[in-house]
Design an enzyme around this catalytic site. Structure first.
Site, PDB file in Angstrom:
ATOM      1  N   ASP A 160      31.452  45.535  -4.432  1.00 46.66           N
ATOM      2  CA  ASP A 160      30.064  45.463  -4.395  1.00 46.66           C
ATOM      3  C   ASP A 160      29.499  43.979  -4.389  1.00 46.66           C
ATOM      4  O   ASP A 160      30.019  43.168  -4.909  1.00 46.66           O
ATOM      5  CB  ASP A 160      29.460  46.468  -5.681  1.00 46.66           C
ATOM      6  CG  ASP A 160      29.876  47.680  -5.597  1.00 46.66           C
ATOM      7  OD1 ASP A 160      30.060  48.216  -4.541  1.00 46.66           O
ATOM      8  OD2 ASP A 160      29.531  48.356  -6.629  1.00 46.66           O
ATOM      9  N   TYR A 194      39.415  45.450 -14.265  1.00 51.45           N
ATOM     10  CA  TYR A 194      37.986  44.696 -13.983  1.00 51.45           C
ATOM     11  C   TYR A 194      37.452  44.526 -15.295  1.00 51.45           C
ATOM     12  O   TYR A 194      37.908  44.971 -16.174  1.00 51.45           O
ATOM     13  CB  TYR A 194      37.066  45.865 -13.384  1.00 51.45           C
ATOM     14  CG  TYR A 194      37.214  46.346 -12.204  1.00 51.45           C
ATOM     15  CD1 TYR A 194      36.588  45.792 -11.001  1.00 51.45           C
ATOM     16  CD2 TYR A 194      38.213  47.249 -11.807  1.00 51.45           C
ATOM     17  CE1 TYR A 194      36.908  46.017  -9.544  1.00 51.45           C
ATOM     18  CE2 TYR A 194      38.376  47.839 -10.436  1.00 51.45           C
ATOM     19  CZ  TYR A 194      37.815  47.067  -9.466  1.00 51.45           C
ATOM     20  OH  TYR A 194      38.008  47.447  -8.166  1.00 51.45           O
ATOM     21  N   ASP A 210      23.754  50.318 -10.648  1.00 52.34           N
ATOM     22  CA  ASP A 210      23.984  49.075 -10.877  1.00 52.34           C
ATOM     23  C   ASP A 210      22.470  48.391 -11.119  1.00 52.34           C
ATOM     24  O   ASP A 210      21.689  48.978 -11.186  1.00 52.34           O
ATOM     25  CB  ASP A 210      24.846  48.196 -10.059  1.00 52.34           C
ATOM     26  CG  ASP A 210      24.259  48.296  -8.674  1.00 52.34           C
ATOM     27  OD1 ASP A 210      23.008  48.688  -8.406  1.00 52.34           O
ATOM     28  OD2 ASP A 210      24.960  47.973  -7.644  1.00 52.34           O
ATOM     29  N   ARG A 248      31.241  51.830 -11.117  1.00 58.02           N
ATOM     30  CA  ARG A 248      29.984  52.385 -11.475  1.00 58.02           C
ATOM     31  C   ARG A 248      29.780  53.869 -11.881  1.00 58.02           C
ATOM     32  O   ARG A 248      28.971  54.354 -12.894  1.00 58.02           O
ATOM     33  CB  ARG A 248      28.973  52.289 -10.505  1.00 58.02           C
ATOM     34  CG  ARG A 248      28.472  51.040  -9.965  1.00 58.02           C
ATOM     35  CD  ARG A 248      27.803  50.870  -8.581  1.00 58.02           C
ATOM     36  NE  ARG A 248      28.526  50.861  -7.478  1.00 58.02           N
ATOM     37  CZ  ARG A 248      28.132  51.464  -6.259  1.00 58.02           C
ATOM     38  NH1 ARG A 248      26.945  51.783  -5.946  1.00 58.02           N
ATOM     39  NH2 ARG A 248      29.067  51.518  -5.310  1.00 58.02           N
TER      40      ARG A 248
END
Length: 244
Positions: free
Chosen positions: A65, A93, A107, A198
């Site tokens: 992203d 992550y 987000d 997400r």
């Protein structure tokens, strides 16, 4: 240096799309080849720029992203055909999520909506994280690069069209809480290929009945490749290409 083949480890800056990274890397490599052919004379480069523009095949191994940072594996030359080898690797992550609100995009970019002001305890947060370990069904976000009838889901969503994405099985190896200062929760996520952070964050928010969206994301590793070994798109050179 007529042939470039291999992979590059790139540390993607915030605000850059995956295509921005590919375009920048391609430009850097083409300029480097041109300089090697013509020398470093600026006059020569300008005079011959239209005559000697080498073709360099560059691709990425999975989108990251624009608001996210961290490791991208970029494939060069014949390795473009091997992109799936790297996109199918597990990933780690560093995730930060904000409790109490949801976002239309999952987000910081989306429109926010207040859900609850409940402040979960640390134990409740850890319990929520643990509940998603192992194989689970996950519905990817509508603002994603998944193709539906040949068109990217995020493009359909931005056009106001209905987007229906079927749930898929994902594997979550570990979710380790590293910091909790309400409303922000920070954790390390070791996940299998195809896992959308997400969506994971939104599901955790539903579990806690607080709502949540991803406020920050950094990819730390892809398989055995670490972000600490990566270069910025601007500073990368052909000598950084790894031939496996």
């Amino acid at each position: 240096m007529n042939t470039l083949d291999g992979i590059l480890l790139i540390d993607k800056p915030k605000g850059w799309s995956s295509f921005d990274v590919v375009g920048k890397v391609r430009g850097v490599l083409r300029t480097e080849i041109r300089k090697q052919k013509l020398g470093n004379s600026e006059a020569q480069l300008i005079t011959n720029s239209k005559l000697l523009i080498p073709k360099v095949k560059v691709g990425h191994t999975g989108t990251l992203d624009p608001l996210a940072t961290g490791l991208m594996i970029v494939v060069v030359g014949s390795y473009c055909k091997r992109a799936s080898e790297f996109s199918n690797l597990s990933k780690v992550y560093d995730v930060t999520m904000k409790l109490g609100e949801t976002s239309t995009t999952g987000d910081e970019e989306g429109l926010k909506q207040k859900v609850a002001s409940t402040k979960p305890s640390k134990i409740e947060v850890v319990t929520a994280l643990d509940s998603f370990l192992g194989e689970t069904m996950q519905t990817p976000p509508i603002y994603s690069a998944i193709k539906i009838d040949g068109k990217r889901a995020y493009k359909l969503a931005r056009e106001g069209k209905e987007v229906v994405i079927k749930p898929r099985k994902v594997s979550i190896k570990s979710l380790e809480l590293t910091e909790y200062k309400y409303p922000y929760v920070r954790f390390m996520a070791d996940v299998g290929s195809g896992t959308y952070i997400r969506s994971l964050v939104e599901d955790i928010g539903k579990y806690l009945e607080t709502g949540a969206y991803m406020s920050d994301l950094r990819r730390m590793s892809v398989g055995a490749y670490e972000v600490g070994d990566a270069r910025s798109p601007e500073s990368v050179t052909a000598s950084d290409i790894v031939l496996l």
